[in-house]
Design a protein around this motif. Structure first.
Motif, PDB file in Angstrom:
ATOM      1  N   GLN A 229       0.819  -1.209   0.000  1.00 52.63           N
ATOM      2  CA  GLN A 229       0.000   0.000   0.000  1.00 52.63           C
ATOM      3  C   GLN A 229       0.857   1.265   0.000  1.00 52.63           C
ATOM      4  N   SER A 230       1.967   1.249   0.681  1.00 51.34           N
ATOM      5  CA  SER A 230       2.805   2.451   0.763  1.00 51.34           C
ATOM      6  C   SER A 230       3.492   2.776  -0.569  1.00 51.34           C
TER       7      SER A 230
ATOM      8  N   PHE B  87      -4.105   6.688  -5.386  1.00 54.78           N
ATOM      9  CA  PHE B  87      -4.466   5.363  -4.897  1.00 54.78           C
ATOM     10  C   PHE B  87      -3.959   5.097  -3.489  1.00 54.78           C
ATOM     11  N   ASN B  88      -2.915   5.799  -3.071  1.00 49.60           N
ATOM     12  CA  ASN B  88      -2.423   5.623  -1.706  1.00 49.60           C
ATOM     13  C   ASN B  88      -3.383   6.217  -0.671  1.00 49.60           C
ATOM     14  N   LEU B  89      -4.350   7.018  -1.116  1.00 50.48           N
ATOM     15  CA  LEU B  89      -5.333   7.599  -0.206  1.00 50.48           C
ATOM     16  C   LEU B  89      -6.475   6.636   0.115  1.00 50.48           C
ATOM     17  N   PHE B  90      -6.680   5.635  -0.734  1.00 51.96           N
ATOM     18  CA  PHE B  90      -7.750   4.662  -0.536  1.00 51.96           C
ATOM     19  C   PHE B  90      -7.243   3.472   0.261  1.00 51.96           C
ATOM     20  N   SER B  91      -8.174   2.733   0.833  1.00 50.68           N
ATOM     21  CA  SER B  91      -7.783   1.545   1.590  1.00 50.68           C
ATOM     22  C   SER B  91      -7.339   0.437   0.634  1.00 50.68           C
ATOM     23  N   ALA B  92      -6.571  -0.494   1.163  1.00 48.73           N
ATOM     24  CA  ALA B  92      -6.113  -1.627   0.351  1.00 48.73           C
ATOM     25  C   ALA B  92      -7.294  -2.461  -0.122  1.00 48.73           C
ATOM     26  N   GLY B  93      -8.318  -2.583   0.704  1.00 51.54           N
ATOM     27  CA  GLY B  93      -9.504  -3.341   0.319  1.00 51.54           C
ATOM     28  C   GLY B  93     -10.244  -2.708  -0.849  1.00 51.54           C
ATOM     29  N   PHE B  94     -10.357  -1.384  -0.826  1.00 52.83           N
ATOM     30  CA  PHE B  94     -11.012  -0.695  -1.935  1.00 52.83           C
ATOM     31  C   PHE B  94     -10.208  -0.852  -3.215  1.00 52.83           C
ATOM     32  N   ASN B  95      -8.890  -0.658  -3.124  1.00 57.44           N
ATOM     33  CA  ASN B  95      -8.036  -0.814  -4.306  1.00 57.44           C
ATOM     34  C   ASN B  95      -8.101  -2.233  -4.856  1.00 57.44           C
ATOM     35  N   TRP B  96      -8.141  -3.212  -3.976  1.00 51.14           N
ATOM     36  CA  TRP B  96      -8.224  -4.618  -4.399  1.00 51.14           C
ATOM     37  C   TRP B  96      -9.541  -4.870  -5.142  1.00 51.14           C
ATOM     38  N   THR B  97     -10.634  -4.384  -4.584  1.00 49.24           N
ATOM     39  CA  THR B  97     -11.944  -4.566  -5.208  1.00 49.24           C
ATOM     40  C   THR B  97     -12.022  -3.841  -6.542  1.00 49.24           C
TER      41      THR B  97
END
Length: 77
Positions: A49-50, A56-66
């Motif tokens: 994530q970092s 994209f670093n502002l969104f959660s990892a779960g949101f980016n994954w989805t």
């Protein structure tokens, strides 16, 4: 444009058109496979994530994954 001119133009460009279709189908297959792997796999985006670029670093990892999974499954269609 008459029929003969259309056929002549097609015969001049069919090789390029076939090559582009092949590349598009290959890219669609690659996106589809990546989406299916994400659909069936574990979310490893939290580990990197970092390293994500802005925004994209502002969104959660779960949101980016989805979002990545959804785009990779829908874009090939």
């Amino acid at each position: 444009m008459n029929r003969t001119a259309c056929l002549s133009r097609f015969s001049d460009t069919w090789g390029k058109d076939a090559a582009l279709l092949g590349l598009r189908l290959f890219a669609a297959y690659e996106f589809w496979e990546a989406g299916i792997e994400k659909w069936n796999g574990q979310n490893w985006f939290a580990d990197i994530q970092s390293a994500f670029p802005f925004p994209f670093n502002l969104f959660s990892a779960g949101f980016n994954w989805t979002a990545a999974t959804g785009i990779e499954l829908v874009a090939p269609l």
